[in-house]
Design a protein around this motif. Structure first.
Motif, PDB file in Angstrom:
ATOM      1  N   LEU A 136      -4.763   9.667  -1.109  1.00 38.33           N
ATOM      2  CA  LEU A 136      -4.700   8.877   0.120  1.00 38.33           C
ATOM      3  C   LEU A 136      -3.261   8.465   0.428  1.00 38.33           C
ATOM      4  CD1 LEU A 136      -7.892   6.650  -0.197  1.00 38.33           C
ATOM      5  CD2 LEU A 136      -7.509   8.560   1.365  1.00 38.33           C
ATOM      6  N   CYS A 137      -2.507   8.064  -0.610  1.00 36.83           N
ATOM      7  CA  CYS A 137      -1.092   7.713  -0.404  1.00 36.83           C
ATOM      8  C   CYS A 137      -0.293   8.917   0.076  1.00 36.83           C
ATOM      9  CB  CYS A 137      -0.487   7.175  -1.698  1.00 36.83           C
ATOM     10  SG  CYS A 137      -0.926   5.492  -2.032  1.00 36.83           S
ATOM     11  N   TYR A 138      -0.575  10.066  -0.494  1.00 37.82           N
ATOM     12  CA  TYR A 138       0.131  11.279  -0.085  1.00 37.82           C
ATOM     13  C   TYR A 138      -0.071  11.549   1.398  1.00 37.82           C
ATOM     14  CZ  TYR A 138       1.002  16.260   0.584  1.00 37.82           C
ATOM     15  OH  TYR A 138       1.437  17.463   1.065  1.00 37.82           O
ATOM     16  N   TYR A 139      -1.298  11.476   1.855  1.00 36.57           N
ATOM     17  CA  TYR A 139      -1.549  11.774   3.265  1.00 36.57           C
ATOM     18  C   TYR A 139      -1.099  10.652   4.195  1.00 36.57           C
ATOM     19  CZ  TYR A 139      -3.871  16.029   2.009  1.00 36.57           C
ATOM     20  OH  TYR A 139      -4.120  17.288   1.531  1.00 36.57           O
ATOM     21  N   MET A 140      -1.097   9.408   3.722  1.00 36.70           N
ATOM     22  CA  MET A 140      -0.662   8.312   4.586  1.00 36.70           C
ATOM     23  C   MET A 140       0.858   8.205   4.668  1.00 36.70           C
ATOM     24  SD  MET A 140      -3.401   5.222   4.186  1.00 36.70           S
ATOM     25  CE  MET A 140      -3.130   4.942   2.455  1.00 36.70           C
ATOM     26  N   THR A 141       1.572   8.586   3.607  1.00 30.66           N
ATOM     27  CA  THR A 141       3.027   8.444   3.615  1.00 30.66           C
ATOM     28  C   THR A 141       3.756   9.775   3.809  1.00 30.66           C
ATOM     29  OG1 THR A 141       3.190   8.687   1.214  1.00 30.66           O
ATOM     30  CG2 THR A 141       2.925   6.447   2.072  1.00 30.66           C
ATOM     31  N   LEU A 142       3.059  10.875   3.644  1.00 31.62           N
ATOM     32  CA  LEU A 142       3.646  12.216   3.745  1.00 31.62           C
ATOM     33  C   LEU A 142       4.796  12.416   2.759  1.00 31.62           C
ATOM     34  CD1 LEU A 142       3.586  12.785   7.604  1.00 31.62           C
ATOM     35  CD2 LEU A 142       1.972  13.614   5.883  1.00 31.62           C
ATOM     36  N   ASN A 143       4.665  11.783   1.588  1.00 34.90           N
ATOM     37  CA  ASN A 143       5.646  11.932   0.522  1.00 34.90           C
ATOM     38  C   ASN A 143       4.945  12.580  -0.662  1.00 34.90           C
ATOM     39  OD1 ASN A 143       7.560  11.647  -1.520  1.00 34.90           O
ATOM     40  ND2 ASN A 143       8.326   9.732  -0.655  1.00 34.90           N
ATOM     41  N   SER A 144       5.597  13.525  -1.274  1.00 35.11           N
ATOM     42  CA  SER A 144       4.953  14.323  -2.313  1.00 35.11           C
ATOM     43  C   SER A 144       4.718  13.579  -3.633  1.00 35.11           C
ATOM     44  CB  SER A 144       5.776  15.577  -2.579  1.00 35.11           C
ATOM     45  OG  SER A 144       7.054  15.220  -3.044  1.00 35.11           O
ATOM     46  N   THR A 145       5.185  12.358  -3.754  1.00 34.84           N
ATOM     47  CA  THR A 145       4.973  11.593  -4.981  1.00 34.84           C
ATOM     48  C   THR A 145       3.481  11.389  -5.252  1.00 34.84           C
ATOM     49  OG1 THR A 145       7.056  10.441  -4.604  1.00 34.84           O
ATOM     50  CG2 THR A 145       5.533   9.446  -6.176  1.00 34.84           C
ATOM     51  N   THR A 178       6.543  -0.088   3.144  1.00 34.69           N
ATOM     52  CA  THR A 178       5.140   0.127   2.765  1.00 34.69           C
ATOM     53  C   THR A 178       4.991   1.404   1.951  1.00 34.69           C
ATOM     54  OG1 THR A 178       4.441  -1.005   4.785  1.00 34.69           O
ATOM     55  CG2 THR A 178       2.792   0.323   3.651  1.00 34.69           C
ATOM     56  N   SER A 179       5.696   2.459   2.342  1.00 39.26           N
ATOM     57  CA  SER A 179       5.653   3.709   1.580  1.00 39.26           C
ATOM     58  C   SER A 179       6.129   3.489   0.155  1.00 39.26           C
ATOM     59  CB  SER A 179       6.523   4.778   2.241  1.00 39.26           C
ATOM     60  OG  SER A 179       5.996   5.153   3.466  1.00 39.26           O
ATOM     61  N   TYR A 180       7.195   2.725   0.017  1.00 35.77           N
ATOM     62  CA  TYR A 180       7.737   2.437  -1.313  1.00 35.77           C
ATOM     63  C   TYR A 180       6.715   1.704  -2.171  1.00 35.77           C
ATOM     64  CZ  TYR A 180      10.504   0.268  -4.973  1.00 35.77           C
ATOM     65  OH  TYR A 180      10.957  -0.164  -6.177  1.00 35.77           O
ATOM     66  N   TYR A 181       6.093   0.672  -1.612  1.00 38.33           N
ATOM     67  CA  TYR A 181       5.109  -0.099  -2.369  1.00 38.33           C
ATOM     68  C   TYR A 181       3.900   0.752  -2.737  1.00 38.33           C
ATOM     69  CZ  TYR A 181       7.708  -4.358  -1.332  1.00 38.33           C
ATOM     70  OH  TYR A 181       8.679  -5.313  -1.252  1.00 38.33           O
ATOM     71  N   LEU A 182       3.393   1.525  -1.787  1.00 40.70           N
ATOM     72  CA  LEU A 182       2.233   2.377  -2.064  1.00 40.70           C
ATOM     73  C   LEU A 182       2.544   3.406  -3.156  1.00 40.70           C
ATOM     74  CD1 LEU A 182       0.843   3.029   1.527  1.00 40.70           C
ATOM     75  CD2 LEU A 182      -0.167   1.598  -0.260  1.00 40.70           C
ATOM     76  N   GLU A 183       3.712   4.012  -3.083  1.00 41.19           N
ATOM     77  CA  GLU A 183       4.095   5.014  -4.076  1.00 41.19           C
ATOM     78  C   GLU A 183       4.335   4.387  -5.448  1.00 41.19           C
ATOM     79  OE1 GLU A 183       7.434   6.980  -2.385  1.00 41.19           O
ATOM     80  OE2 GLU A 183       6.246   7.725  -0.702  1.00 41.19           O
TER      81      GLU A 183
END
Length: 144
Positions: free
Chosen positions: A105-114, A46-51
Motif C-alpha cells: 500500500l505504501c509503494y502504491y501511495m508514495t510511488l517509491n520503491s522502498t 508523509t512519504s518519509y514517515y510511511l516509508e
C-alpha cells in the motif's frame, strides 16, 4: 493422529495460499489503479514517515516471525503441541502478511520503491514458512 496432522497441514496450506493471493490481489489492484496510486507522491514528509514505518515494520517482523516457532512446543502432549503449532504458524504468516500489505500500500501511495522492496523481503521470507506435512512432522519430532 494421522487425521489431525493431515488436517493441520491442509489448513496451513490454505492460509499460505490466501497469504499469496492477498499479495497478488494488491499488486493487481495497484497496477490497474483500483488502489489510490500516487496519493502521497508529492508529500515528502508523509512519504518519509510511511516509508520509515514500513522499513521498521519489516526489520522487526521478519526476524521475529522466523524465530516464532522455535518455542519448545514439541515437549507438550501431542494434541496440545499440534494445536499450538498450527496457531503459531498462522501467527507467523499473519505477521508477514502485515508487512506485505502495509508496504505494498505504501509503494502504491508514495510511488517509491522502498515499499516494494520491503514487501518483496517479506514475500521471500514466506518461502521459509512453506507448509508441508513433512515439515510439521520434523518440527514436532513425529515419526511416521
Amino acid at each position: 493422529m494421522e487425521e489431525q496432522i493431515k488436517h493441520i497441514a491442509k489448513s496451513q496450506r490454505i492460509v499460505y495460499v490466501i497469504f499469496w493471493a492477498v499479495a497478488i490481489l494488491l499488486v493487481v489492484g495497484g497496477e490497474t489503479e483500483l488502489l489510490p496510486v500516487g496519493l502521497f507522491a508529492d508529500d515528502v514528509r508523509t512519504s518519509y514517515y510511511l516509508e520509515t514505518i514500513g522499513i521498521l515494520l519489516t526489520a522487526i517482523n521478519i526476524p521475529f516471525s522466523m524465530k516464532l516457532l522455535t518455542r519448545k512446543i514439541d515437549n507438550l502432549t501431542f494434541p496440545v503441541a499440534l494445536s499450538r503449532y498450527a496457531v503459531w504458524s498462522h501467527i507467523r504468516l499473519g505477521l508477514l502478511a502485515i508487512v506485505v500489505v502495509y508496504n505494498l500500500l505504501c509503494y502504491y501511495m508514495t510511488l517509491n520503491s522502498t515499499g516494494a522492496l520491503c514487501a518483496l523481503c517479506a514475500l521471500t521470507a514466506s518461502f521459509f514458512c512453506l507448509p508441508s506435512e513433512k515439515r510439521l512432522r520434523n518440527e514436532l519430532h513425529i515419526n511416521k
